[in-house]
Design an enzyme around this catalytic site. Structure first.
Site, PDB file in Angstrom:
ATOM      1  N   ASP A 130      27.001  85.983  30.186  1.00  0.00           N
ATOM      2  CA  ASP A 130      26.588  87.348  29.896  1.00  0.00           C
ATOM      3  C   ASP A 130      25.176  87.326  29.205  1.00  0.00           C
ATOM      4  O   ASP A 130      24.636  86.626  29.141  1.00  0.00           O
ATOM      5  CB  ASP A 130      27.715  87.916  28.576  1.00  0.00           C
ATOM      6  N   TYR A 162      21.785  87.780  27.356  1.00  0.00           N
ATOM      7  CA  TYR A 162      21.475  87.729  25.684  1.00  0.00           C
ATOM      8  C   TYR A 162      21.691  88.778  24.723  1.00  0.00           C
ATOM      9  O   TYR A 162      21.348  89.675  25.005  1.00  0.00           O
ATOM     10  CB  TYR A 162      20.280  87.388  25.085  1.00  0.00           C
ATOM     11  N   PHE A 192      18.984  83.950  31.974  1.00  0.00           N
ATOM     12  CA  PHE A 192      18.573  83.004  31.833  1.00  0.00           C
ATOM     13  C   PHE A 192      16.670  83.645  31.400  1.00  0.00           C
ATOM     14  O   PHE A 192      16.447  83.137  30.241  1.00  0.00           O
ATOM     15  CB  PHE A 192      18.028  81.372  31.917  1.00  0.00           C
ATOM     16  N   HIS A 216      26.027  72.982  30.856  1.00  0.00           N
ATOM     17  CA  HIS A 216      25.447  74.080  30.886  1.00  0.00           C
ATOM     18  C   HIS A 216      24.591  73.589  30.072  1.00  0.00           C
ATOM     19  O   HIS A 216      24.455  72.642  29.372  1.00  0.00           O
ATOM     20  CB  HIS A 216      25.872  75.083  30.250  1.00  0.00           C
TER      21      HIS A 216
END
Length: 224
Positions: free
Chosen positions: A64, A66, A77, A186
């Site tokens: 989701d 930031y 990202f 991740h």
């Protein structure tokens, strides 16, 4: 909310008339009216705006947006040029440096990737300020799953980069033999040392694209 206008619209259009989307739309509209929500409403669909369906060569799936001030702008990202680079992206840049020798830039603005055919899609497209995952389970997952299914059905090679277990769960929707699926832990500081570092997703992606007669991605993000 700036609506999708490009070639994503036709295949996604059925979603807009489904009951879950009506509920999602009302929920999101109310959230923006009563709370601080990220990204700005006009940036919600930026991943689709910046990377038309016919141009998608690579898909990077995030979770989701930031949730701190000024960070999110609709690409997973990525942060705006004047915002401090978040820890996960610091690790992505380190792997990019180790993999392809790219220098580590002074910003985290990844629109250059999006404009080359890298769809930078979060599975949830909005979030409350300072509350990670606060819009999970409200309907965005159904919408972004629809986008992933549309991509799976494309009759051309696409690379899917799945980092972390939530993204990797989407692999069960990807059964088209033309596509390449790259899985790794991740890039977050909590998990990057469990196999994200050394996974070489960028060179593997470019080798696959070239092998299939496609232009490789120029992954170098320049300094601003």
């Amino acid at each position: 909310m700036a609506m999708i206008q490009n070639d994503w619209l036709a295949p996604l259009k059925p979603e807009f008339s489904k009951p879950y989307y009506a509920d999602l739309f009302e929920f999101v509209k109310n959230e923006y009216a009563t709370r601080q929500i990220f990204p700005p409403a006009d940036d919600i669909f930026n991943a689709f705006h910046l990377t038309p369906l016919h141009e998608v060569k690579v898909v990077i799936l995030g979770q989701d947006p930031y949730h701190n001030d000024g960070q999110a702008h609709g690409l997973c990202f990525s942060v705006k040029p004047d915002v401090e680079i978040p820890p996960s992206l610091v690790n992505i840049y380190q792997e990019l440096h180790d993999d392809l020798g790219c220098y580590i830039p002074n910003n985290g603005y990844l629109t250059k990737w999006a404009k080359q055919g890298v769809l930078m899609l979060n599975t949830v497209l909005t979030v409350r300020a300072h509350q990670a995952n606060s819009h999970r389970g409200m309907g965005w997952e159904q919408f972004t799953d629809a986008a992933i299914r549309i991509l799976n059905e494309q009759d051309r090679p696409i690379v899917f980069i799945l980092w972390g277990s939530p993204a990797q769960k989407k692999a069960q929707m990807l059964n088209n033999p033309k596509h390449l699926i790259l899985k790794a832990p991740h890039p977050s500081p909590l998990s990057a040392y469990r196999g994200f570092f050394g996974s070489r997703p960028f060179s593997q992606t470019n080798e696959f694209l070239v092998r299939n007669g496609l232009e490789p991605i120029d992954w170098q993000i320049e300094n601003v």
